[in-house]
Enzyme design. Structure first.
Site, PDB file in Angstrom:
ATOM      1  CG  ASN A   1      -8.368   6.178  -4.891  1.00 18.06           C
ATOM      2  OD1 ASN A   1      -9.189   5.274  -4.718  1.00 18.06           O
ATOM      3  ND2 ASN A   1      -8.562   7.387  -4.405  1.00 18.06           N
TER       4      ASN A   1
ATOM      5  CB  SER B   1      -7.086  -0.497   1.206  1.00 17.90           C
ATOM      6  OG  SER B   1      -7.517  -1.125   0.020  1.00 17.90           O
ATOM      7  CB  SER B   2     -12.452  -1.357   0.307  1.00 22.38           C
ATOM      8  OG  SER B   2     -12.873  -0.278   1.092  1.00 22.38           O
TER       9      SER B   2
ATOM     10  N   GLY C   1     -13.554  -1.769  -7.287  1.00 17.51           N
ATOM     11  CA  GLY C   1     -14.904  -1.300  -6.971  1.00 17.51           C
ATOM     12  C   GLY C   1     -14.993  -0.413  -5.743  1.00 17.51           C
ATOM     13  N   GLY C   2     -13.854   0.100  -5.266  1.00 17.85           N
ATOM     14  CA  GLY C   2     -13.889   1.009  -4.117  1.00 17.85           C
ATOM     15  C   GLY C   2     -14.546   0.352  -2.924  1.00 17.85           C
TER      16      GLY C   2
ATOM     17  CB  THR D   1      -9.028  -1.045  -8.015  1.00 17.34           C
ATOM     18  OG1 THR D   1      -9.010   0.173  -7.298  1.00 17.34           O
ATOM     19  CG2 THR D   1      -8.275  -2.106  -7.276  1.00 17.34           C
TER      20      THR D   1
ATOM     21  NE  ARG E   1      -4.129   1.784   0.925  1.00 11.88           N
ATOM     22  CZ  ARG E   1      -5.152   2.071   0.128  1.00 11.88           C
ATOM     23  NH1 ARG E   1      -5.160   1.656  -1.128  1.00 11.88           N
ATOM     24  NH2 ARG E   1      -6.187   2.739   0.584  1.00 11.88           N
TER      25      ARG E   1
ATOM     26  CG  ASP F   1      -8.653   4.981  -0.399  1.00 15.29           C
ATOM     27  OD1 ASP F   1      -9.714   5.470  -0.835  1.00 15.29           O
ATOM     28  OD2 ASP F   1      -8.059   4.041  -0.966  1.00 15.29           O
TER      29      ASP F   1
HETATM   30  O1  DON Z   1      -7.947   0.970  -1.643  1.00 14.01           O
HETATM   31  C1  DON Z   1      -9.129   1.192  -1.858  1.00 14.01           C
HETATM   32  O2  DON Z   1     -10.036   0.710  -1.202  1.00 14.01           O
HETATM   33  C2  DON Z   1      -9.501   2.094  -3.028  1.00 14.01           C
HETATM   34  N1  DON Z   1      -8.449   3.030  -3.279  1.00 14.01           N
HETATM   35  C3  DON Z   1      -9.803   1.236  -4.211  1.00 14.01           C
HETATM   36  C4  DON Z   1     -10.254   2.027  -5.402  1.00 14.01           C
HETATM   37  C5  DON Z   1     -11.027   1.246  -6.391  1.00 14.01           C
HETATM   38  O3  DON Z   1     -11.292   0.087  -6.232  1.00 14.01           O
HETATM   39  C6  DON Z   1     -11.510   1.989  -7.588  1.00 14.01           C
HETATM   40  N2  DON Z   1     -12.052   1.084  -8.568  1.00 14.01           N
HETATM   41  N3  DON Z   1     -13.124   0.954  -8.969  1.00 14.01           N
END
Ligand code: DON
Length: 579
Positions: free
Chosen positions: A411, A462-463, A483-484, A391, A114, A433
């Site tokens: 991100n 993070s997720s 997918g955030g 991502t 990370r 984040d």
């Molecule tokens: O680390 C995380 O949770 C976010 N930065 C992930 C971002 C993400 O999955 C964007 N994609 N759709």
């Protein structure tokens, strides 16, 4: 005993979380211009090894390494470097991520690569003059750039767990050739470049690569040639990861960030370390879950939700009831996420408690099977008050018994949009984040508090949830997704669809899903559910919003007949390939 948020704070979160969700920018959700219909993933089978990744050339580069006798880690490292070239939207050298590894001997481990906040970042870095969170600073400015971890992470994985048959340089070689010779713009890159053009066009160093002389972005079939990136990759191939973190490349990265108004220094790069961490482990109906620990919230939240759901008979409940119970579990796990989770090297996280079966039983006791619990009534820590983009994920498996589940990111799509001049490296905006302030949702509508406040050298929460499910100690399911905030609940769907509902992997990755993240207090349901299922959720009191979730849960299942992989049909260009 960890302090819990006051009711006042929860109510404030409730209001602001909702507002934040409404304000979600399209690019933050990783929305593309693809057709709204989900489509159907073809199942691909293979006997000896398999890669399922978002971009086909990189997936094939990984299979090539497997065919030459490499293990899953060798292949994953080759895919990781190749996607930095072929999938610039999320594949990266300038971002970070997480890798979960299962080794044939039975060991499981994870690599945390990370990004970290530069030394000059502090709790006020992302606030405006009035002390309010300033999303422009944390999402759209060079201040948002975290010290990249990908090169250190991939190199650490290879050094410790590669087969030893390949040098790092040999695994980087396909990426160098692809950057130097160029590739034809295809699929999702052609879809996403027009959407993200305004972010890239801000900087000449980025425009030079992704825009044509007339100012238009590269279109389907145009050649994407990345000479500077080839040189940077070549330097890493020759000098190892130090060539990225110390010396001319690092100096150019720091200079590029500072020229754009950021604070990352060459010293920040020099002190970056990828960290090997023990995985989060859980069990679910006789299977072992191996997933990512903090600073990702993914493993903790996934195991917490599975533990809650293990007390129900999802296999035999009708669809609406099973989805309702999943949503109730989601609300509780995301409330805990917001309060307890952050960088484990800086804050104390009650991981054992949050992932225990007894804790889940306490949460289960607060679930009314016929009535939705309002989010504002859920208090992190196990209590319910009486009333009140982009991502990318790839999965790899080999014939030796090793498996790799890897999710990495910038991100947003193309990160902050800045290529550090002379490096070809697109930089992230991962520091969004952090919880810029306790009541300020990030781009995915996620709330947090002190545990995830910005700070020097800290890793933002993070997720990302790269996950390997084991059966009798051997890999059974390898999965994960972009997918955030939705990542964790998507992985929950895949795991429960495969284990509880016995679904084949192609159906599991194609099927519509629901998502709830506690705040905002709403269920997002993908198009494709029968109207009576949505009506049943609404009848129990959930607010349901029908919306497509743009994801890419590229997954593999091990069957008695061999490996079966499926690339998520929601994003164009992914490939399941094996031999
Ligand atoms: O680390 C995380 O949770 C976010 N930065 C992930 C971002 C993400 O999955 C964007 N994609 N759709």
């Amino acid at each position: 005993m960890t302090a819990l948020p006051s009711n006042g704070l929860i109510l404030k979160w409730a209001a602001l979380g909702f507002a934040g969700a409404l304000a979600l920018p399209l690019y933050a959700l990783g929305e593309s211009l693809a057709d709204p219909a989900i489509g159907r993933a073809p199942a691909v089978s293979a006997e000896h090894g398999m890669v399922v990744a978002q971009e086909a050339i990189a997936a094939r580069a990984g299979v090539d390494i497997l065919q030459k006798g490499g293990n899953a880690i060798d292949a994953a490292v080759a895919v990781g470097f190749a996607m930095a070239v072929t999938y610039p939207r999320a594949g990266n050298l300038g971002g970070g991520g997480f890798m979960v590894i299962h080794r044939s001997g039975g060991d499981d481990t994870t690599i945390d690569y990370r990004e970290i906040a530069p030394a000059a970042i502090n709790a006020k870095s992302f606030l405006d003059a009035q002390g309010n969170a300033d999303p422009q600073k944390s999402r759209d400015s060079a201040l948002a750039i975290g010290v990249p971890g990908t090169v250190a992470g991939l190199a650490l994985a290879e050094a410790k767990y590669g087969s030893g048959h390949f040098t790092l340089a040999e695994l980087i070689a396909p990426a160098i050739a692809l950057a130097r010779d160029g590739i034809a713009v295809a699929d999702d890159t052609a879809d996403s470049l027009p959407v993200d053009k305004p972010r890239l066009a801000r900087w000449p160093s980025s425009a030079q690569i992704f825009l044509k002389a007339d100012g238009a972005v590269l279109a389907l079939g145009d050649q994407l040639v990345q000479h500077d990136l080839a040189d940077t990759l070549q330097a890493i191939a020759k000098g190892g990861p130090q060539a990225f973190y110390d010396g001319p490349v690092a100096e150019k990265l720091a200079a590029g960030v500072q020229a754009a108004g950021g604070v990352m220094t060459a010293d920040d790069l020099k002190s970056y370390r990828a960290i090997e961490r023990a995985p989060i482990r859980g069990s679910y109906r006789g299977y072992d879950i191996v997933s990512m620990p903090p600073p990702s919230s993914g493993g903790v939240a996934l195991v917490e939700m599975l533990n809650i759901l293990e007390g129900y008979d999802l296999a035999h409940d009708d669809e609406a009831q099973a989805l309702f119970l999943m949503v109730e579990a989601m609300k509780r796990a995301y409330a805990d996420r917001a309060w307890f989770l952050g960088d484990p090297d800086v804050v104390q996280i009650p991981v054992a408690r949050l992932t225990s079966k007894t804790y889940a039983a306490d949460w289960r006791a607060t679930i009314d099977p016929m009535h939705a619990t309002p989010a504002a009534a859920i208090r992190a820590g196990g209590e319910v008050r009486p009333e009140g983009r982009n991502t990318t994920h790839f999965s790899v498996i080999d014939g030796f018994g090793n498996a790799v589940s890897n999710t990495y990111t910038l991100n947003f799509s193309y990160g902050v949009g800045l290529v550090a001049a002379g490096t070809g490296v697109l930089l992230n905006n991962e520091l969004d984040d952090f919880a810029a302030k306790a009541d300020a949702p990030n781009a995915y509508g996620l709330l947090g508090d002190k545990a995830n406040a910005p700070g020097p050298g800290k890793r933002p929460l993070s997720s990302m949830t790269p996950t390997i499910v084991l059966k009798d100690g051997k890999p059974y399911l390898v999965t994960g997704t972009p997918g955030g905030s939705r990542i964790i609940t998507i992985v929950l769907h895949i795991v429960t669809d495969v284990i509880d509902r016995g679904m084949d992997i192609a159906s599991a990755v194609s099927k519509p899903r629901v998502h709830n993240q506690w705040m905002p207090d709403q269920v997002i349901a993908e198009p494709g559910f029968a109207p009576d299922v949505i009506a049943a959720l609404r009848a129990r009191g959930d607010t349901v919003v029908v919306q497509k979730l743009t994801t890419s849960a590229n997954s593999i299942v091990v069957t008695p007949g061999g490996f079966v992989g499926a690339a998520d049909p929601r994003t164009r260009g992914a490939l399941a390939a094996g031999y």
